[in-house]
Design a protein around this motif. Structure first.
Motif, PDB file in Angstrom:
ATOM      1  N   PRO A  30      -2.203   1.404   9.208  1.00  0.00           N
ATOM      2  CA  PRO A  30      -2.273   2.849   9.293  1.00  0.00           C
ATOM      3  C   PRO A  30      -1.111   3.553   9.296  1.00  0.00           C
ATOM      4  CG  PRO A  30      -3.142   1.497  10.976  1.00  0.00           C
ATOM      5  CD  PRO A  30      -2.489   0.391  10.231  1.00  0.00           C
ATOM      6  N   GLN A  31       0.056   3.156   9.223  1.00  0.00           N
ATOM      7  CA  GLN A  31       1.201   3.961   9.643  1.00  0.00           C
ATOM      8  C   GLN A  31       1.850   4.483   8.218  1.00  0.00           C
ATOM      9  OE1 GLN A  31       3.938   2.661  12.672  1.00  0.00           O
ATOM     10  NE2 GLN A  31       2.617   1.007  13.083  1.00  0.00           N
ATOM     11  N   VAL A  32       1.868   3.551   6.924  1.00  0.00           N
ATOM     12  CA  VAL A  32       2.551   3.735   5.871  1.00  0.00           C
ATOM     13  C   VAL A  32       1.672   3.720   4.644  1.00  0.00           C
ATOM     14  CG1 VAL A  32       4.655   2.502   6.824  1.00  0.00           C
ATOM     15  CG2 VAL A  32       2.816   1.178   5.527  1.00  0.00           C
ATOM     16  N   HIS A  33       2.450   4.051   3.686  1.00  0.00           N
ATOM     17  CA  HIS A  33       1.838   4.155   2.190  1.00  0.00           C
ATOM     18  C   HIS A  33       1.447   2.782   1.710  1.00  0.00           C
ATOM     19  CE1 HIS A  33       0.663   5.587  -1.915  1.00  0.00           C
ATOM     20  NE2 HIS A  33       1.550   4.763  -2.174  1.00  0.00           N
ATOM     21  N   ALA A  34       2.471   1.777   1.757  1.00  0.00           N
ATOM     22  CA  ALA A  34       2.267   0.505   1.082  1.00  0.00           C
ATOM     23  C   ALA A  34       2.869  -0.422   1.960  1.00  0.00           C
ATOM     24  CB  ALA A  34       2.796   0.661  -0.398  1.00  0.00           C
ATOM     25  N   ILE A  35       2.692  -1.625   1.732  1.00  0.00           N
ATOM     26  CA  ILE A  35       3.429  -2.721   2.593  1.00  0.00           C
ATOM     27  C   ILE A  35       3.929  -3.869   1.564  1.00  0.00           C
ATOM     28  CG2 ILE A  35       3.365  -4.586   4.423  1.00  0.00           C
ATOM     29  CD1 ILE A  35       0.870  -2.857   5.724  1.00  0.00           C
ATOM     30  N   LEU A  36       5.049  -4.431   1.734  1.00  0.00           N
ATOM     31  CA  LEU A  36       5.677  -5.494   0.895  1.00  0.00           C
ATOM     32  C   LEU A  36       5.919  -6.705   1.842  1.00  0.00           C
ATOM     33  CD1 LEU A  36       8.538  -3.691  -1.282  1.00  0.00           C
ATOM     34  CD2 LEU A  36       6.030  -4.351  -2.099  1.00  0.00           C
ATOM     35  N   ILE A  37       6.017  -7.775   1.398  1.00  0.00           N
ATOM     36  CA  ILE A  37       6.690  -8.930   2.199  1.00  0.00           C
ATOM     37  C   ILE A  37       7.593  -9.576   1.401  1.00  0.00           C
ATOM     38  CG2 ILE A  37       5.803 -11.157   3.071  1.00  0.00           C
ATOM     39  CD1 ILE A  37       3.009 -10.276   3.205  1.00  0.00           C
ATOM     40  N   THR A  38       8.830  -9.865   2.298  1.00  0.00           N
ATOM     41  CA  THR A  38       9.885 -10.483   1.433  1.00  0.00           C
ATOM     42  C   THR A  38       9.847 -11.996   2.147  1.00  0.00           C
ATOM     43  OG1 THR A  38      11.641 -10.181   2.979  1.00  0.00           O
ATOM     44  CG2 THR A  38      11.368  -8.516   1.062  1.00  0.00           C
ATOM     45  N   ALA A  39       9.723 -13.090   1.201  1.00  0.00           N
ATOM     46  CA  ALA A  39       9.663 -14.634   1.487  1.00  0.00           C
ATOM     47  C   ALA A  39      10.346 -15.245   0.538  1.00  0.00           C
ATOM     48  CB  ALA A  39       8.347 -14.843   1.608  1.00  0.00           C
TER      49      ALA A  39
END
Length: 193
Positions: A46-55
């Motif tokens: 709900p806070q941001v435009h998009a989410i990425l994960i670095t792994a």
């Protein structure tokens, strides 16, 4: 110009070795029936435009969470700054919100408060402060920081703190909820959370 949520991509840093967890991949550890990374996604959506994960391992498992997964461009578990640098190369927004994978109770208004602090101070970088210490891996920075971070890493340096000490940034006050930054660093932490 004020920083708005639709200008922010979040990155969940899940690329560590998990040394203090006996080599387990922290982002995939379960708390209350959900992987730690799922807790973070639920809080960040709900806070941001998009989410990425670095792994850097278990990439297919991370992809099941529905977010783009990227590997660090620097091999050998080069640390959080390597994850930040990799994320900055992928985002299409003006700002990156950085969070580690091991803080499942992070504030529901983390992005807004960091952006508000940056806006009020006329700065582009904001770092969370829990009233006692900087929360170095909870920060908002502009996409334009990429070149400087790449140069920092190319010089062999890895420290978020060291890089920040060379930047102009503002503290975002979270002293009203320091427990939101409690991290899970050991099996005992996981059991007591």
């Amino acid at each position: 110009m004020p920083i708005e949520e639709d200008e922010i991509t979040a990155v969940i840093l899940a690329g560590g070795r998990g040394d203090r967890m006996g080599g387990l991949d922290k982002g995939l550890l379960r708390l209350d029936g959900k992987a730690l990374v799922r807790h973070l996604i639920d809080r960040l959506q709900p806070q941001v435009h998009a989410i990425l994960i670095t792994a850097n391992r278990h990439l297919e498992q991370y992809r099941t969470f529905g977010c783009p997964v990227i590997e660090d461009r620097l091999a050998g578990f080069a640390g959080p700054m390597a994850g930040i640098a990799s994320a900055l190369r992928e985002i299409r927004t003006a700002y990156l919100l950085v969070v580690p994978c091991d803080t499942p109770t992070l504030p529901g208004d983390l992005a807004r408060r960091l952006a508000d602090a940056a806006n009020a101070a006329g700065k582009q970088i904001a770092v969370a402060h829990d009233g006692t210490q900087l929360q170095l891996a909870h920060l908002l920075l502009p996409a334009s920081a990429q070149a400087g971070i790449d140069a920092w890493l190319a010089s062999g340096r890895r420290s978020i703190r060291g890089w920040l000490e060379q930047q102009e940034f503002v503290l975002a006050d979270f002293s009203d909820r320091p427990q939101a930054f409690d991290d899970i660093d050991s099996p005992a932490d996981l059991e007591s959370t």
